[in-house]
Structure formats: C-alpha cells, structure tokens
Scaffold this motif. Structure first.
Motif, PDB file in Angstrom:
ATOM      1  N   ASP A  40      53.461  52.025  16.486  1.00 32.89           N
ATOM      2  CA  ASP A  40      52.204  52.704  16.784  1.00 32.89           C
ATOM      3  C   ASP A  40      51.794  53.675  15.689  1.00 32.89           C
ATOM      4  N   LYS A  41      52.763  54.175  14.922  1.00 35.92           N
ATOM      5  CA  LYS A  41      52.436  55.128  13.864  1.00 35.92           C
ATOM      6  C   LYS A  41      51.637  54.476  12.741  1.00 35.92           C
ATOM      7  N   GLN A 323      56.540  62.802  18.608  1.00 32.69           N
ATOM      8  CA  GLN A 323      56.487  62.421  20.021  1.00 32.69           C
ATOM      9  C   GLN A 323      57.663  61.510  20.368  1.00 32.69           C
ATOM     10  N   HIS A 324      58.114  60.719  19.400  1.00 34.52           N
ATOM     11  CA  HIS A 324      59.270  59.846  19.631  1.00 34.52           C
ATOM     12  C   HIS A 324      60.514  60.688  19.901  1.00 34.52           C
ATOM     13  N   SER A 327      60.301  62.104  23.306  1.00 38.14           N
ATOM     14  CA  SER A 327      60.569  61.073  24.315  1.00 38.14           C
ATOM     15  C   SER A 327      62.067  60.833  24.483  1.00 38.14           C
ATOM     16  N   SER A 372      63.879  52.470  20.492  1.00 44.34           N
ATOM     17  CA  SER A 372      62.482  52.305  20.113  1.00 44.34           C
ATOM     18  C   SER A 372      61.615  52.651  21.315  1.00 44.34           C
ATOM     19  N   GLU A 373      60.326  52.831  21.086  1.00 46.97           N
ATOM     20  CA  GLU A 373      59.413  53.161  22.188  1.00 46.97           C
ATOM     21  C   GLU A 373      59.473  52.091  23.276  1.00 46.97           C
ATOM     22  N   HIS A 374      59.509  50.819  22.846  1.00 50.66           N
ATOM     23  CA  HIS A 374      59.566  49.719  23.809  1.00 50.66           C
ATOM     24  C   HIS A 374      60.868  49.762  24.603  1.00 50.66           C
ATOM     25  N   ILE A 376      62.873  52.311  25.198  1.00 55.87           N
ATOM     26  CA  ILE A 376      62.946  53.461  26.102  1.00 55.87           C
ATOM     27  C   ILE A 376      62.278  53.100  27.431  1.00 55.87           C
TER      28      ILE A 376
END
Length: 393
Positions: A40-41, A323-324, A327, A372-374, A376
C-alpha cells in the motif's frame, strides 16, 4: 548504568560504524528504497509525485516503487548527488526506514542536502496526504458515490483520488477542496481544511527539512544525558518484556533485526538509534512517541518539565512509527496466553517454540516475514475462529 557510559556507547557505536562503512551505490539505494514503499505504501509515493511526474508515468501499470524512482531519474529529478525529493517523500510519508537509508547513503557518499526556498512537494499535497491517511472507513464509499466513481470498483482511497485529480475534480482550489473534504471523516476533513496548518506549512517551506523534529527548547548535552538515563531506568524496570516491546517498536526504524537481537538492554537499543541520528538532543521524537504508544504516561524526569511535548504527551501526534509498526504493536497487546499457544502451533508445527510472551512471538514472526498487512488480518481471523471453536467446546 551511568549517564557517561550511555554517551560512551553512542560514541563507540559511531566510531565502529564509520570504520566499517561501505559506500552504497545509487542503484542499491533505489532498490532498498523501493522496498520501503511496497504494498500500500507504493500508493503513497505515487500520490506524492502527482505534481512532479506526468500522468503517463503515474498511470502506466506499475507495481513497485522502483519504477517511479527510475522515472524520477530518467527525468533528472534525482541523481546520485541530488536526492532532495526523496528526502521530502520519506519525511512527508513518515517512512522512517527510508529516512535511515537516505541518511546513510548521503553520509557514505558525501552527498549534501540542497537547501532551497522551494520544495518539490507543495503544502497542499502534503496536507492532502496527511488527510487521506486519516480518513474514516466509510470515506471511500462516500467519495466514489458522490463523484460517480462506483463503476471503477476502487479498493482504496488513493486510487479514487488519483482519478479525481486526473479528471481535475480535485485540485488546490478552495471550492473543490471543500467539496471533497465534505465526503471525508471529521478528523481528515479538519486536517484538510485547517487554514492555520496550511499557513504554517507555507512558512516552513524556506526552512531545512532536517529541522522537522527538533524541539523548540534548547536542550543541553547534560540534560539530554539525564533524560536518557531516566528513560533507561524507567523501561529497564519493566524487565525483559519491556525490552522486547521496545525492539518491536524500533525494528522498522533500524531495519537490522540482528542488531536488535544482540541488544541486551534499553541502553544498547538507544545507542543504536543514536548512531544514525534517529535520537539526539535535537531530535527526541522517538522518546515522545514511545511513551505515547506504550502509554507510559507516568514517566517523569526533571527534564520532562522543560519540554513541551512531555506536558501534553496524551495529545502528542506519533511521527516516528509507521502505521505498520503500530498495527504490529496492537497485535502484540491483544494476544492472550491461549492466542500465543494457538499461533505457536499454527506457524511452528511440528516443533513448537514455546514463546515466553507475546513480544518474543512478534519478534520471531517479524524476523520470518510473517507480519505483512495481509497476514496480520489472517492471524486475527484465525484467532477469532479458534476462540469460537473453544467456546463451543
């Protein structure tokens, strides 16, 4: 440990770093930076470059930040001796690891920041970027509905805004900004329409970007040493768990998990931050942010009484951690003993690690690239399902 030993560690770290210095090539710098803007970055860097690159460069089916960096180089906007726009992007986006990489590259290759009266990123773009990072979950639906963009099935606000800017539905025009802001949540709308903030940004255009995090107070070296000593004493009192919490928060800033593994105390961790200039008497942001994120509001030193951010730490805006990182930290806080056992069995089968706490699990998972964001989101879903099963049983 005495305050003199703390500063000595910093000096020794700086010396060893200088002795083992290896010059990073410009090509390697671009490759490393592109990894700082993956996922996303990537959408962030594309948004920030809207006024700099052509629509063709921005809308070509690109997937990684390195393509945009190459486009900047092709147009002569960055060179091996001019990385000013990259500094702006990293500081505006809050990409701490990118700032660390750039600082090292500039130091190793004797590249100086050019101080000009005009930056590449306009105050409007910076303010809009900050606003978009604060949008409510309903903002995308509101924007696409209001502007008739539903047919495009945008999955994120950044793509929707790119479309609006290409169609000139959104620009640095007061009427268009107001119309767009009305579709956002309260916090994002306030940021975008804050004229006082806009005026301040314009005034800061002539100032060096490197001064962003400097406190207004004139902090002496003796005061800095005392503040560091008090900070170390406070977090060391929390024991091993506190040390792992700090490692989780600092891992993205430092980028080298092996160094983090070797750190046996808060003093060593702070020395790692001092080396590349992430912590200094003129840059205390990481201390403010650590206290704010960990909610250690009762931390006090005779120095905190002199520094404005400590007086209003609950309202302080976090700038050091992405933000990561937040999170990952929030995930660690949410894990129960049963959650740790469930994740241990899920990800370490057939050999369990038997983690002593949530933070040792988080550090191990981060080292393996499992956060990773996914992933998490997957982990949270997995734990929710396990809890439902356990309730039935």
């Amino acid at each position: 440990m005495s305050t003199m030993n703390i500063i000595k560690i910093k000096d020794e770290y700086n010396t060893s770093t200088a002795d083992s210095k290896i010059s990073v090539s410009f090509r390697d710098l671009k490759a490393d930076l592109s990894r700082c803007f993956d996922g996303d970055k990537y959408l962030w860097i594309r948004f920030l470059l809207f006024d700099v690159l052509s629509i063709g460069d921005l809308t070509t089916p690109l997937s990684i930040g390195n393509d945009l960096l190459n486009a900047l180089e092709d147009k002569g906007l960055i060179t091996s001796t001019d990385v000013n726009i990259l500094l702006e992007i990293s500081k505006t986006s809050g990409a701490t690891q990118a700032k660390v990489l750039l600082a090292k590259y500039m130091r190793d290759n004797n590249v100086q920041e050019t101080r000009t009266s005009k930056t590449k990123l306009s105050p409007y773009r910076k303010r809009l970027f900050k606003a978009l990072k604060q949008v409510d979950p309903d903002a995308l639906r509101n924007v696409t509905s209001f502007y008739g963009l539903r047919k495009y099935n945008f999955s994120n606000i950044w793509d929707a805004v790119l479309k609006l800017e290409i169609e000139e539905e959104l620009a640095a025009n007061s009427d268009k900004i107001k119309k767009f802001a009305s579709r956002l949540g309260k916090r994002a709308r306030s940021t975008l329409l804050d004229k006082g903030n806009s005026k301040k940004e314009n005034e800061n255009e002539t100032e060096s970007l490197s001064q962003e995090c400097e406190p207004s107070e004139d902090l002496s070296m003796d005061d800095f040493r005392l503040l560091i000593a008090d900070f170390v004493r406070w977090f060391d009192a929390g024991g091993f768990q506190s040390l792992n919490i700090l490692k989780v928060l600092f891992i993205e800033m430092l980028g080298d998990i092996e160094e983090l593994k070797r750190a046996n105390g808060t003093t060593e961790l702070l020395a790692l931050l001092m080396g590349p200039g992430l912590l200094s008497k003129k840059n205390l942001s990481v201390l403010y942010d650590t206290i704010k994120v960990t909610e250690q509001y009762t931390f006090e030193s005779s120095i905190t009484k002199k520094l404005h951010p400590f007086k209003n730490i609950r309202e302080h805006e976090v700038v050091s951690f992405s933000q990561h990182t937040i999170s990952i930290f929030d995930l660690g806080k949410s894990l129960s003993d049963q959650d740790i056992k469930d994740l241990d069995g899920r990800y370490n089968f057939p050999i369990r690690r038997m983690y002593i706490d949530a933070w040792s699990l988080i550090l191990h998972f981060e080292d393996r690239g499992l956060l990773s964001e996914h992933n998490i989101a997957y982990i949270k879903n997995f734990l929710n399902k396990k809890k439902k099963i356990n309730k039935v049983d």
